[in-house]
Scaffold this motif. Sequence first.
Motif, PDB file in Angstrom:
ATOM      1  N   LEU A  79      -5.633 -54.844  -4.213  1.00  0.00           N
ATOM      2  CA  LEU A  79      -6.664 -54.259  -5.065  1.00  0.00           C
ATOM      3  C   LEU A  79      -7.996 -54.959  -4.842  1.00  0.00           C
ATOM      4  O   LEU A  79      -8.036 -56.173  -4.594  1.00  0.00           O
ATOM      5  CB  LEU A  79      -6.288 -54.376  -6.551  1.00  0.00           C
ATOM      6  N   THR A  80      -9.066 -54.195  -4.925  1.00  0.00           N
ATOM      7  CA  THR A  80     -10.417 -54.755  -4.976  1.00  0.00           C
ATOM      8  C   THR A  80     -10.993 -54.448  -6.342  1.00  0.00           C
ATOM      9  O   THR A  80     -11.118 -53.283  -6.724  1.00  0.00           O
ATOM     10  CB  THR A  80     -11.319 -54.158  -3.887  1.00  0.00           C
ATOM     11  N   LEU A  81     -11.299 -55.497  -7.096  1.00  0.00           N
ATOM     12  CA  LEU A  81     -11.834 -55.337  -8.437  1.00  0.00           C
ATOM     13  C   LEU A  81     -13.354 -55.432  -8.378  1.00  0.00           C
ATOM     14  O   LEU A  81     -13.908 -56.467  -7.973  1.00  0.00           O
ATOM     15  CB  LEU A  81     -11.276 -56.411  -9.376  1.00  0.00           C
ATOM     16  N   ASP A  82     -14.027 -54.365  -8.725  1.00  0.00           N
ATOM     17  CA  ASP A  82     -15.486 -54.329  -8.752  1.00  0.00           C
ATOM     18  C   ASP A  82     -15.981 -54.423 -10.186  1.00  0.00           C
ATOM     19  O   ASP A  82     -15.413 -53.801 -11.087  1.00  0.00           O
ATOM     20  CB  ASP A  82     -15.998 -53.033  -8.115  1.00  0.00           C
ATOM     21  N   GLY A  83     -17.053 -55.182 -10.391  1.00  0.00           N
ATOM     22  CA  GLY A  83     -17.563 -55.329 -11.750  1.00  0.00           C
ATOM     23  C   GLY A  83     -18.873 -56.070 -11.788  1.00  0.00           C
ATOM     24  O   GLY A  83     -19.740 -55.886 -10.926  1.00  0.00           O
ATOM     25  N   ASN A  84     -18.989 -56.970 -12.771  1.00  0.00           N
ATOM     26  CA  ASN A  84     -20.271 -57.657 -12.960  1.00  0.00           C
ATOM     27  C   ASN A  84     -20.056 -59.059 -13.498  1.00  0.00           C
ATOM     28  O   ASN A  84     -18.979 -59.392 -14.026  1.00  0.00           O
ATOM     29  CB  ASN A  84     -21.162 -56.859 -13.914  1.00  0.00           C
ATOM     30  N   ILE A  85     -21.087 -59.878 -13.346  1.00  0.00           N
ATOM     31  CA  ILE A  85     -21.119 -61.220 -13.916  1.00  0.00           C
ATOM     32  C   ILE A  85     -22.360 -61.329 -14.782  1.00  0.00           C
ATOM     33  O   ILE A  85     -23.419 -60.791 -14.438  1.00  0.00           O
ATOM     34  CB  ILE A  85     -21.118 -62.308 -12.811  1.00  0.00           C
ATOM     35  N   GLY A  86     -22.211 -61.977 -15.932  1.00  0.00           N
ATOM     36  CA  GLY A  86     -23.340 -62.137 -16.838  1.00  0.00           C
ATOM     37  C   GLY A  86     -23.350 -63.527 -17.453  1.00  0.00           C
ATOM     38  O   GLY A  86     -22.309 -64.173 -17.590  1.00  0.00           O
ATOM     39  N   PHE A  87     -24.548 -64.002 -17.812  1.00  0.00           N
ATOM     40  CA  PHE A  87     -24.715 -65.330 -18.385  1.00  0.00           C
ATOM     41  C   PHE A  87     -25.466 -65.218 -19.712  1.00  0.00           C
ATOM     42  O   PHE A  87     -26.363 -64.375 -19.865  1.00  0.00           O
ATOM     43  CB  PHE A  87     -25.510 -66.231 -17.439  1.00  0.00           C
ATOM     44  N   SER A  88     -25.107 -66.086 -20.644  1.00  0.00           N
ATOM     45  CA  SER A  88     -25.810 -66.137 -21.926  1.00  0.00           C
ATOM     46  C   SER A  88     -26.391 -67.527 -22.146  1.00  0.00           C
ATOM     47  O   SER A  88     -25.892 -68.518 -21.605  1.00  0.00           O
ATOM     48  CB  SER A  88     -24.855 -65.785 -23.072  1.00  0.00           C
ATOM     49  N   ASN A  89     -27.456 -67.604 -22.953  1.00  0.00           N
ATOM     50  CA  ASN A  89     -28.097 -68.858 -23.344  1.00  0.00           C
ATOM     51  C   ASN A  89     -28.586 -69.670 -22.145  1.00  0.00           C
ATOM     52  O   ASN A  89     -28.484 -70.901 -22.115  1.00  0.00           O
ATOM     53  CB  ASN A  89     -27.137 -69.708 -24.201  1.00  0.00           C
ATOM     54  N   VAL A  90     -29.131 -68.993 -21.145  1.00  0.00           N
ATOM     55  CA  VAL A  90     -29.632 -69.681 -19.954  1.00  0.00           C
ATOM     56  C   VAL A  90     -31.043 -70.196 -20.223  1.00  0.00           C
ATOM     57  O   VAL A  90     -31.924 -69.430 -20.618  1.00  0.00           O
ATOM     58  CB  VAL A  90     -29.667 -68.725 -18.743  1.00  0.00           C
ATOM     59  N   PRO A  91     -31.310 -71.503 -20.025  1.00  0.00           N
ATOM     60  CA  PRO A  91     -32.683 -72.013 -20.182  1.00  0.00           C
ATOM     61  C   PRO A  91     -33.621 -71.305 -19.193  1.00  0.00           C
ATOM     62  O   PRO A  91     -33.231 -70.988 -18.067  1.00  0.00           O
ATOM     63  CB  PRO A  91     -32.544 -73.500 -19.846  1.00  0.00           C
ATOM     64  N   SER A  92     -34.836 -71.077 -19.596  1.00  0.00           N
ATOM     65  CA  SER A  92     -35.789 -70.354 -18.743  1.00  0.00           C
ATOM     66  C   SER A  92     -36.004 -71.073 -17.412  1.00  0.00           C
ATOM     67  O   SER A  92     -36.235 -70.438 -16.379  1.00  0.00           O
ATOM     68  CB  SER A  92     -37.124 -70.175 -19.475  1.00  0.00           C
ATOM     69  N   ALA A  93     -35.885 -72.405 -17.436  1.00  0.00           N
ATOM     70  CA  ALA A  93     -36.094 -73.175 -16.210  1.00  0.00           C
ATOM     71  C   ALA A  93     -34.989 -72.938 -15.184  1.00  0.00           C
ATOM     72  O   ALA A  93     -35.156 -73.230 -13.996  1.00  0.00           O
ATOM     73  CB  ALA A  93     -36.179 -74.663 -16.541  1.00  0.00           C
ATOM     74  N   LEU A  94     -33.843 -72.407 -15.637  1.00  0.00           N
ATOM     75  CA  LEU A  94     -32.712 -72.172 -14.738  1.00  0.00           C
ATOM     76  C   LEU A  94     -32.421 -70.691 -14.543  1.00  0.00           C
ATOM     77  O   LEU A  94     -31.432 -70.330 -13.889  1.00  0.00           O
ATOM     78  CB  LEU A  94     -31.458 -72.862 -15.295  1.00  0.00           C
ATOM     79  N   ALA A  95     -33.258 -69.834 -15.094  1.00  0.00           N
ATOM     80  CA  ALA A  95     -32.965 -68.393 -15.115  1.00  0.00           C
ATOM     81  C   ALA A  95     -32.768 -67.818 -13.720  1.00  0.00           C
ATOM     82  O   ALA A  95     -31.880 -66.984 -13.495  1.00  0.00           O
ATOM     83  CB  ALA A  95     -34.075 -67.644 -15.843  1.00  0.00           C
ATOM     84  N   THR A  96     -33.572 -68.245 -12.747  1.00  0.00           N
ATOM     85  CA  THR A  96     -33.457 -67.675 -11.399  1.00  0.00           C
ATOM     86  C   THR A  96     -32.185 -68.123 -10.684  1.00  0.00           C
ATOM     87  O   THR A  96     -31.748 -67.475  -9.729  1.00  0.00           O
ATOM     88  CB  THR A  96     -34.677 -68.072 -10.548  1.00  0.00           C
ATOM     89  N   SER A  97     -31.587 -69.224 -11.156  1.00  0.00           N
ATOM     90  CA  SER A  97     -30.356 -69.733 -10.534  1.00  0.00           C
ATOM     91  C   SER A  97     -29.095 -69.084 -11.109  1.00  0.00           C
ATOM     92  O   SER A  97     -28.020 -69.227 -10.532  1.00  0.00           O
ATOM     93  CB  SER A  97     -30.275 -71.260 -10.710  1.00  0.00           C
ATOM     94  N   PHE A  98     -29.228 -68.388 -12.231  1.00  0.00           N
ATOM     95  CA  PHE A  98     -28.069 -67.779 -12.878  1.00  0.00           C
ATOM     96  C   PHE A  98     -28.361 -66.316 -13.216  1.00  0.00           C
ATOM     97  O   PHE A  98     -28.384 -65.921 -14.379  1.00  0.00           O
ATOM     98  CB  PHE A  98     -27.693 -68.556 -14.143  1.00  0.00           C
ATOM     99  N   PRO A  99     -28.582 -65.484 -12.204  1.00  0.00           N
ATOM    100  CA  PRO A  99     -28.871 -64.075 -12.474  1.00  0.00           C
ATOM    101  C   PRO A  99     -27.601 -63.288 -12.791  1.00  0.00           C
ATOM    102  O   PRO A  99     -26.524 -63.577 -12.263  1.00  0.00           O
ATOM    103  CB  PRO A  99     -29.490 -63.601 -11.162  1.00  0.00           C
ATOM    104  N   ASN A 100     -27.730 -62.295 -13.645  1.00  0.00           N
ATOM    105  CA  ASN A 100     -26.654 -61.334 -13.820  1.00  0.00           C
ATOM    106  C   ASN A 100     -26.590 -60.448 -12.577  1.00  0.00           C
ATOM    107  O   ASN A 100     -27.574 -60.314 -11.844  1.00  0.00           O
ATOM    108  CB  ASN A 100     -26.899 -60.475 -15.061  1.00  0.00           C
TER     109      ASN A 100
END
Length: 436
Positions: free
Chosen positions: A246-267
Amino acid sequence: MKNSAIIRFVIFSCWLLTSQAYAAGYGLIEQSASAGGNAYAGGAASAEDASTVYQNPAGMTYLPDNQLVIGAHAILPSASFNNNGSTTAFGAGTTGNNGGDAGDLTFIPNFYLTNAITPDIRIGLGINVPFGLKTEYDSDWVGRYQAIKSELKTTNINPSVAFKANDQLSLGFGILAMRAEASLSSAVDFGTLCTGLGLGCGTPQSRDGVASIHGDGWGIGWNTGAIWQINNATRLGLAYRSQVHLTLDGNIGFSNVPSALATSFPNGNISAKLTTPDSLSASLFHQLNEEWDLLADITWVGWKKFKNLTVVRDSGSIAADTAENWSNTIRLAFGANYHYNQHLKLRTGIAYDESPVSDTYRTPRIPDNDRYWLSAGANYKLSDDNSIDIAYSHVFVKETTLNKTNDASVSALKDTLRGAYDNQVDVFSLQFVHSF
């Protein structure tokens, strides 16, 4: 039309119900209440009822012309962790509690229908949940940076055919159409990342976020089996179930990310490969006399192919990668039936279920270990065409230790979780059998 409505309802129910893995790994052996009373001994040879569509499709040739089986299993696990010196990436003690009981009451449905085309040819349909897991800890527990919630749900649609080659040999074959849905979550120690990078946006363990991953997909496999009737009292069964890719397709999401790290933890979008193991079972059913039946079973499961749990972003970068390195396993089971009278049959069984997970690679998502089954059950005939089965199993799980350092996690911080689990499982099964 009534049968079609029942089938649609069962498929919908299987998709909705969550499941905890109660066979080794993330396998679910709870596919039949009748077999459950024997700790699933002799499943590939007993041909007890239409649930043989799952156990061994060749067994359909031993059933009445038409049969319907509707079953359910209430599974109550307990998985309690005790911390013993867990540390963060920089060696400080990890804060948090022991996570509570990671197990939860779960209901697993089964549905089977068989039909005689000719005296020697049968077709069948099974809808069940052959794989699954669910562990869920308190969001602030000591192991939150490795796992909070882990859930795998599957639904298997299994059309089958069987025929009698001669008076001694029956053969069967089926197709597996499997849907899987997985969800994973863990905390991210943004406070430690901020401190290590000198960004001033938090202190260690003071600013946690959550990473959540979800995906689903379909796969196709097959199963086959044979039953050899040695004499009137004894038969041997052999059953094989293939891998399902099986290949499972979906998404990844992050909560409470500091603005200084936002580009390193994109949804974003992700995918993950999941291959369920193949298995081979050899079973014996022997009618000792008019009162007693003896059953035995050995099952090999090919877990060795589960090397890594890897989640990949659409860009090709790895969102998460955990080394699993599981091993192939053996399950041994022995059971007996006692025919008390023409209406009541009593069952019992014991089993040893080997775990594919070694101490080195055990994770809090699947804190698995060897287990021992003790089972009892009964079949009661309500009439010539109707009966009910009940079963109870207690599963003793070997004491389980954990000493796991994060692999390539979503945050790349190498915290270590140390401690031990106290695990056990109770399984209550009920099914209705109607022949027509």
